[in-house]
Scaffold this motif. Structure first.
Motif, PDB file in Angstrom:
ATOM      1  N   LEU A 272      19.227  74.063  23.086  1.00 32.11           N
ATOM      2  CA  LEU A 272      18.286  74.636  22.110  1.00 32.11           C
ATOM      3  C   LEU A 272      16.954  74.939  22.786  1.00 32.11           C
ATOM      4  O   LEU A 272      16.425  74.104  23.525  1.00 32.11           O
ATOM      5  CB  LEU A 272      18.050  73.656  20.957  1.00 32.11           C
ATOM      6  CG  LEU A 272      19.218  73.433  20.006  1.00 32.11           C
ATOM      7  CD1 LEU A 272      18.809  72.437  18.927  1.00 32.11           C
ATOM      8  CD2 LEU A 272      19.674  74.747  19.380  1.00 32.11           C
ATOM      9  N   ARG A 273      16.447  76.113  22.514  1.00 27.39           N
ATOM     10  CA  ARG A 273      15.186  76.494  23.147  1.00 27.39           C
ATOM     11  C   ARG A 273      14.042  75.620  22.629  1.00 27.39           C
ATOM     12  O   ARG A 273      13.811  75.541  21.422  1.00 27.39           O
ATOM     13  CB  ARG A 273      14.870  77.961  22.854  1.00 27.39           C
ATOM     14  CG  ARG A 273      13.529  78.389  23.464  1.00 27.39           C
ATOM     15  CD  ARG A 273      13.198  79.816  23.140  1.00 27.39           C
ATOM     16  NE  ARG A 273      14.243  80.714  23.647  1.00 27.39           N
ATOM     17  CZ  ARG A 273      14.260  82.017  23.391  1.00 27.39           C
ATOM     18  NH1 ARG A 273      13.309  82.562  22.656  1.00 27.39           N
ATOM     19  NH2 ARG A 273      15.234  82.772  23.871  1.00 27.39           N
ATOM     20  N   PRO A 274      13.318  74.972  23.522  1.00 25.28           N
ATOM     21  CA  PRO A 274      12.151  74.201  23.091  1.00 25.28           C
ATOM     22  C   PRO A 274      10.985  75.154  22.820  1.00 25.28           C
ATOM     23  O   PRO A 274      10.993  76.288  23.301  1.00 25.28           O
ATOM     24  CB  PRO A 274      11.855  73.315  24.298  1.00 25.28           C
ATOM     25  CG  PRO A 274      12.441  74.028  25.468  1.00 25.28           C
ATOM     26  CD  PRO A 274      13.511  74.956  24.971  1.00 25.28           C
ATOM     27  N   PHE A 275      10.041  74.714  22.034  1.00 24.95           N
ATOM     28  CA  PHE A 275       8.848  75.546  21.826  1.00 24.95           C
ATOM     29  C   PHE A 275       7.611  74.675  21.786  1.00 24.95           C
ATOM     30  O   PHE A 275       7.685  73.464  21.606  1.00 24.95           O
ATOM     31  CB  PHE A 275       8.966  76.390  20.556  1.00 24.95           C
ATOM     32  CG  PHE A 275       9.636  75.685  19.415  1.00 24.95           C
ATOM     33  CD1 PHE A 275       8.989  74.668  18.735  1.00 24.95           C
ATOM     34  CD2 PHE A 275      10.935  76.032  19.044  1.00 24.95           C
ATOM     35  CE1 PHE A 275       9.616  74.019  17.698  1.00 24.95           C
ATOM     36  CE2 PHE A 275      11.567  75.375  18.006  1.00 24.95           C
ATOM     37  CZ  PHE A 275      10.900  74.362  17.331  1.00 24.95           C
ATOM     38  N   LYS A 276       6.476  75.310  21.978  1.00 29.72           N
ATOM     39  CA  LYS A 276       5.213  74.582  21.926  1.00 29.72           C
ATOM     40  C   LYS A 276       4.821  74.377  20.466  1.00 29.72           C
ATOM     41  O   LYS A 276       5.216  75.151  19.603  1.00 29.72           O
ATOM     42  CB  LYS A 276       4.121  75.389  22.626  1.00 29.72           C
ATOM     43  CG  LYS A 276       4.404  75.650  24.095  1.00 29.72           C
ATOM     44  CD  LYS A 276       3.106  76.068  24.797  1.00 29.72           C
ATOM     45  CE  LYS A 276       3.346  76.454  26.247  1.00 29.72           C
ATOM     46  NZ  LYS A 276       3.997  77.790  26.356  1.00 29.72           N
TER      47      LYS A 276
END
Ligand code: NAD
Length: 489
Positions: A272-276
């Motif tokens: 899963l793409r992490p995000f800030k």
């Protein structure tokens, strides 16, 4: 073939779940000959008096929520009651005496299932006591079935897991996610891996986006006290929605074994793409319902429901976009939305295929409908494939058609309840449709980041009217990618 002999110890025997789901499920297994004759159920709770009292309770549950027409006397004779306080060692020692005795009477080979259908605050305490007071000390199998929620964030889940694992090994822990017991959720794998026409297309070359909707028309009902501390993100997304995403996105397992399947699901969660923190608004949308109309009835705003904080910042709706950064899915958004007091009760998955390279049938601004594969999970169960065919008559215009398969239309078909299947799996020792600790940990880590940001920012609630499909921002989430939510009707 029938399950092995076993004792089922049910903690929370007078609870809502036991009454509505568990007794009817045990009974269905019995009626279908899937339960061994060598079975006994011990109900543990505080409210009832004795075995007779409990047997009446079980009978009433089955009469009300099950489908029985016959005499239940033989069936309920296998049920025993133990009044019990979960924090008191003396109670467990009494329970052990009863259990040891039933083990001999029913020749249960020491097989024991401990089902915790009670408030989650007791899960750790009960697991520890079961070991300390000797109940897990048995020559047969011992399994712990544990209801949701598994913690309310990663640290609490780690703590709970430690306590449970002090008494049970990972492969003895059956963490229930009842969505995994649903017929059409189990069908996701079969549709994907047994059809030559889907799996070759199941990737970013042919799929444009996937949409998962789980909408309810109900409000918080009697769960307000619990719900107001948790919200849709924790109650629905961390478990059910993320489980569906991983089933849709996983690589084909090399075998249909528990370990192989669960490790492929874990790999999805790892991708899963992490995000800030400051990017969360680009991926997730929260909502809370205001007053509105459902089925011609006016219903109150969430904040006016009994036992809800009048200034509650809790979300009753969440929509989100998952990006899975691996070779198969790079660039394909998985959109999810789930909420209470929405327009319709429906759980379904829409797989939208990419447009074909060129539209030969273009006329006066007409566009071709994309192909859709819709998996209906509840209340309908089935699949629909949307295709384009020629409009009958002169000319070469196209017409969208739907190929439908519905479970309900199979004669005499009555799909078993999720709980019936999950109980049977547990009796047979098949943990495939239960959540592994690694899945729990990864999904909490993902969700915690969102809930921390949301907890620190007051939301402009209420932001959707009861009886609608959610806040406007949830539509914009797709619009900015050039998509829209396919209607669930
Ligand atoms: P409930 O409040 O209706 O039942 C709680 C049960 O625990 C009762 O039998 C009560 O006697 C017993 N209990 C409470 N305190 C006790 C103590 N100190 N010692 C011994 N027994 C005690 O709860 P429920 O709705 O049945 O939910 C049980 C679990 O199942 C929860 O974890 C819940 O999240 C989960 N769950 C419930 C549903 C549902 O449809 N009700 C659906 C999914 C998951």
């Amino acid at each position: 073939t029938e399950a092995p002999a076993s004792l089922i110890l049910l903690f929370g025997a007078t609870g809502d779940l036991a009454k509505r789901k568990l007794y009817p499920s045990i009974y269905n297994l019995y009626k279908k000959g899937l339960l061994s004759d060598r079975f006994a159920v011990v109900g543990v709770a505080r409210r009832l008096k004795d075995d007779d009292d409990f047997r009446n309770w079980v009978k009433e549950s089955i009469d009300t929520f099950g489908n029985s027409s016959e005499d239940l006397t033989e069936f309920i004779s296998h049920f025993y009651y133990q009044s019990h306080d979960v924090t008191d060692s003396e109670s467990y020692r009494e329970l052990k005496n009863l259990v040891d005795c039933l083990d001999t009477t029913y020749h249960l080979d020491g097989n024991r299932i401990f089902y915790l259908a009670m408030s989650p605050e007791f899960f750790g305490t009960v697991a520890e006591h079961l070991k300390e007071d000797g109940l897990t000390d048995t020559k047969g199998f011992k399994r712990l079935v544990i209801e949701k929620p598994f913690g309310h964030d990663l640290p609490s889940a780690i703590n709970l897991n430690k306590r449970i694992r002090s008494a049970f090994k990972e492969n003895e822990v059956y963490r229930i996610d009842h969505y995994l017991g649903k017929e059409m959720v189990q069908n996701i794998e079969v549709i994907r891996f047994s059809n030559a026409i889907f799996e070759p297309l199941w990737n970013n070359r042919y799929i444009s986006n996937i949409q998962i909707t789980s909408s309810e028309t109900l409000g918080v009902e009697e769960r307000a006290r619990y719900y107001d501390k948790n919200g849709a993100l924790r109650d629905m997304l961390q478990n059910h929605m993320m489980q569906i995403v991983s089933l849709l996105a996983m690589e084909p397992p090399i075998k249909l074994t528990t370990d192989e399947i669960r490790s492929e699901k874990v790999r999805v969660l790892r991708a899963l793409r992490p995000f800030k923190n400051e990017e969360i608004d680009q991926y997730f949308v929260r909502g809370q319902y205001g007053e509105g109309t459902i089925n011609n009835e006016t219903v109150p705003a969430y904040r006016n429901e009994p036992n809800v904080d009048p200034e509650s910042n809790t979300e009753t709706y969440v929509a989100g976009k998952f990006m899975i950064d691996n070779f198969r899915w790079a660039g394909v958004p998985f959109y999810i939305r789930t909420g209470k007091r929405m327009d319709k009760k429906s759980t379904k998955i829409v797989v939208q295929f990419k447009d074909i390279p060129m539209n030969l049938y273009y006329k006066n601004g007409s566009s071709l409908n994309p192909n859709l594969l819709v998996i209906h999970i509840q209340p309908e169960e089935g699949i629909t494939l949307h295709l384009n065919v020629k409009k009958t008559g002169q000319g070469m215009e196209t017409n969208p058609v739907k190929l439908n398969f519905s479970n309900k239309s199979i004669d005499g078909m009555n799909t078993p309840e999720a709980y019936e299947k999950l109980l049977f799996d547990c009796l047979r020792g098949d943990a495939t449709n239960f959540t592994h600790w690694d899945e729990v940990a990864l999904s909490w880590r993902f969700v915690d980041q969102i809930s921390e940001v949301w907890a620190n920012q007051k939301a402009p609630f209420p932001n959707y009217a009861a009886g609608t499909m959610g806040p406007k921002a949830a539509d914009e989430l797709l619009e900015k990618d050039g998509f829209f939510w396919w209607p669930v009707a």
